[in-house]
Design a protein around this motif. Structure first.
Motif, short mmCIF file in Angstrom:
data_model
loop_
_atom_site.label_atom_id
_atom_site.label_comp_id
_atom_site.label_asym_id
_atom_site.label_seq_id
_atom_site.Cartn_x
_atom_site.Cartn_y
_atom_site.Cartn_z
N ASP A 162 38.90 42.26 47.32
CA ASP A 162 39.12 42.01 45.89
C ASP A 162 40.52 41.43 45.72
O ASP A 162 41.51 42.11 46.02
CB ASP A 162 38.95 43.35 45.16
N ARG B 43 43.60 40.00 43.37
CA ARG B 43 44.12 40.09 41.99
C ARG B 43 45.33 39.18 41.82
O ARG B 43 46.24 39.17 42.66
CB ARG B 43 44.50 41.54 41.67
N THR C 144 43.67 42.49 35.69
CA THR C 144 43.97 43.86 36.12
C THR C 144 44.56 44.66 34.97
O THR C 144 44.20 45.82 34.73
CB THR C 144 44.95 43.85 37.30
N PRO D 217 37.98 40.82 37.00
CA PRO D 217 39.04 40.35 37.91
C PRO D 217 38.82 38.93 38.44
O PRO D 217 39.79 38.27 38.85
CB PRO D 217 39.00 41.36 39.05
N ARG E 118 48.77 36.50 45.50
CA ARG E 118 47.75 37.41 44.97
C ARG E 118 47.77 38.69 45.79
O ARG E 118 48.11 38.70 46.97
CB ARG E 118 46.36 36.76 45.03
#
Length: 298
Positions: free
Chosen positions: A131, A133, A192, A208, A272
């Motif tokens: 994942d 972000r 987020t 997200p 990120r």
């Protein structure tokens, strides 16, 4: 299973006496997790401040910079605040992070402490969901000089003073003037951060995967001044036009006061944060648990 992560950094936070009472001293918890990681074939190091604790002093202590350069994985023990802090610092290294939550389930620290071993074994073997972000890069510009520079994962917030009235803020997106807004403040939140302060101020939830930010006024003077979703490719500028004792806050990193004419410039960072979750993890599962959706349903 054999771990595909050879060098693992164990990172924790030694605050919150209530948390200590609930789950035992953090140094003992960290020592237990460290021993488990070693049993999985990992070489364990600790973040330097963590290594000052007596139980974890047997592990080699590295600075955050050294962790980013030398480790394959960061295992963060604590809450979302701990994860946000270390995530900002390690993002430029691309180090993946796993969060073990010592209290209530977090939005990004989503592995309960009481079940961490069963959850981590397949993850360490390479069975996980990844994942990514986005990070925000924010600067405060005063008379054409940058006086504050910070990264934020959650949000950038401009607030009125505690004893003062509204602030007036001139908002621009890219090269386009948007509006002069009178309010108690303004929030620029990442996906987020859309589940944090922005949510309590009436902002929407952002998945997200959405490459955007949400601009949320705090108690606006004009009720038609509503939250707006913006592409994160555009630079956002907020200029303080009027108001006393206003402040800027970047994920709890604060510039104590702003002066008239200060500009807060927010752009998408080149970095990120990489989170790893258990196989089958879903953002919607987290929302249901954290926001108590469908309680009482069949």
């Amino acid at each position: 299973m054999t771990s595909c992560f050879r060098h693992v950094a164990l990172i924790g936070k030694y605050q919150a006496s209530g948390a200590r009472a609930q789950a035992g001293s953090l140094d003992a918890v960290m020592c237990e997790i460290g021993a488990f990681l070693e049993s999985q074939g990992c070489e364990v190091v600790v973040e330097q401040s963590t290594g000052d604790e007596p139980e974890t002093s047997r592990y080699r202590a590295l600075t955050v910079e050294q962790i980013g350069e030398q480790c394959d994985l960061g295992l963060v023990v604590g809450g979302d605040g701990t994860m946000l802090g270390i995530g900002r610092q390690l993002a430029r290294h691309g180090l993946p992070l796993i969060g073990i939550n010592r209290g209530r389930l977090g939005f990004v620290t989503d592995i309960p402490l009481d079940n961490y071993q069963a959850t981590l074994i397949p993850m360490l073997a390479g069975e996980y969901e990844e994942d990514h972000r986005s990070l925000m890069h924010a600067q405060v510009v005063r008379e054409d000089k940058v006086v504050f520079d910070a990264f934020a994962m959650n949000d950038v917030v401009v607030n009125r003073g505690a004893t003062s009235g509204m602030v007036e803020l001139r908002v621009s997106v890219g090269r386009h003037f948007v509006a002069n807004q009178r309010a108690d403040g303004l929030i620029i939140a990442s996906p987020t951060g859309s589940t944090a302060y922005a949510l309590s101020a009436g902002g929407p939830l952002l998945h997200p995967a959405i490459p955007g930010w949400v601009l949320v006024p705090i108690a606006p003077h004009t009720l038609s001044n509503r939250p707006i979703l913006l592409p994160d490719a555009d630079e956002i500028t907020i200029e303080l036009v009027a108001g006393r004792d206003a402040s800027a806050n970047f994920d709890m990193q604060s510039l104590a006061s702003l002066v008239h004419g200060d500009r807060i410039v927010v752009r998408r960072s080149d970095y990120r944060v990489r989170f790893l979750h258990p196989k089958g993890w879903s953002y919607f599962d987290t929302l249901r648990k954290k926001l108590h959706w469908n309680e009482g349903g069949s």
